[in-house]
Design an enzyme around this catalytic site. Structure first.
Site, PDB file in Angstrom:
ATOM      1  N   HIS A   1       2.017   3.877   1.805  1.00 28.69           N
ATOM      2  CA  HIS A   1       2.555   4.619   2.940  1.00 28.69           C
ATOM      3  C   HIS A   1       4.067   4.493   2.886  1.00 28.69           C
ATOM      4  CE1 HIS A   1      -1.283   4.657   5.687  1.00 28.69           C
ATOM      5  NE2 HIS A   1      -1.300   5.607   4.758  1.00 28.69           N
TER       6      HIS A   1
ATOM      7  N   HIS B   1       0.849  -1.193   0.000  1.00 29.58           N
ATOM      8  CA  HIS B   1       0.000   0.000   0.000  1.00 29.58           C
ATOM      9  C   HIS B   1       0.879   1.236   0.000  1.00 29.58           C
ATOM     10  CE1 HIS B   1       0.473  -0.472   4.438  1.00 29.58           C
ATOM     11  NE2 HIS B   1       0.402   0.851   4.470  1.00 29.58           N
TER      12      HIS B   1
ATOM     13  N   ASN C   1      -1.849   4.050  13.106  1.00 30.80           N
ATOM     14  CA  ASN C   1      -2.162   5.128  12.163  1.00 30.80           C
ATOM     15  C   ASN C   1      -3.487   4.854  11.449  1.00 30.80           C
ATOM     16  OD1 ASN C   1      -2.163   7.159  10.251  1.00 30.80           O
ATOM     17  ND2 ASN C   1      -0.484   6.310   9.049  1.00 30.80           N
TER      18      ASN C   1
END
Length: 249
Positions: free
Chosen positions: A103, A101, A195
């Site tokens: 990040h 993903h 997060n």
């Protein structure tokens, strides 16, 4: 004057202590078996050094990485160290990196991999989001569910639904019975959800249930952060989601 010097002394001490608390450990590589290793690098989150996991998969056709080291758009030391470790210890070229993903703990080292001639792939959504975050774009070639083989090692990339992010995928190694859950899965050592800036809390639980159905034969589940065990982290993630929802009521 003495008061001023005292204040300067303690100010310097505080800065020094903060610098020490922000110091990050180096690369850690942990074997799961003779073919699969967990690479752990560290980034800073709320001024604390936090471990981030990825995979190193040794095949007859070369090395496959899952996720880069935790790097930024200006510092790719972790991924550089990861490549150096692979070269020194496994003596094979890195053929491919799958990023799970968008990040920085997953895509932060793309530029370093590109310099080394490593192909980096992701889903189209991850590629779009990576560019928006200021990172180089991986190749947007992965559909939501695909299996391919490198060196006779089948690797399945699967999107179970939204959770930690809208684009989080997992990687399944059927021969090894190892599921890399990434940040969609919380370690049994985690006490909170971490997060949640891009999270879909309404769908996260459904996505975990999907993993539990799809990968019943998993022996090891590796989360994106902290320690790993068998499949207990899946149920633990559901428990954390439930606690988070109850705390919000």
């Amino acid at each position: 004057m003495r008061t001023l010097l005292t204040l300067l002394f303690f100010s310097g001490l505080i800065v020094s202590l903060q610098a020490q608390s922000a110091k990050k450990p180096g690369l850690l590589v942990t074997p799961l078996n003779k073919q699969v290793f967990v690479h752990t690098t560290y980034g800073l989150y709320k001024n604390e050094a936090v471990p981030s996991n990825g995979l190193i998969i040794k095949t007859k056709g070369g090395i496959v990485l899952v996720d880069t080291g935790w790097d930024t758009d200006t510092n790719t030391d972790n991924t550089r160290e990861l490549l150096r470790w692979v070269s020194t210890n496994l003596h094979q070229p890195v053929r491919l990196c799958i990023v799970t993903h968008a990040h920085e703990d997953r895509v932060g080292g793309i530029s370093e991999l590109r310099k080394a001639g490593v192909r980096v792939v992701s889903t189209p959504l991850t590629a779009q989001k990576s560019v928006k975050l200021g990172f180089e774009s991986p190749e947007a070639v992965l559909p939501n569910d695909t299996t391919f083989s490198i060196g006779n090692e089948p690797i399945r990339c699967y999107f179970p639904g939204q959770g930690h992010t809208p684009d989080n995928i997992v990687v399944w190694l059927p021969n090894q019975k190892i599921l890399y859950g990434g940040c969609l899965v919380k370690s049994v050592a985690a006490f909170g959800m971490g997060n949640l800036a891009d999270a879909n809390l309404n769908e996260w639980g459904n996505s975990i249930q999907n993993l539990m159905t799809q990968f019943k034969s998993a022996r090891i589940v590796v989360p994106g952060h902290d320690e790993w065990t068998d499949t207990r982290s899946l149920a633990h993630t559901l428990q954390l989601l439930k606690k988070h929802a109850e705390a919000k009521k």
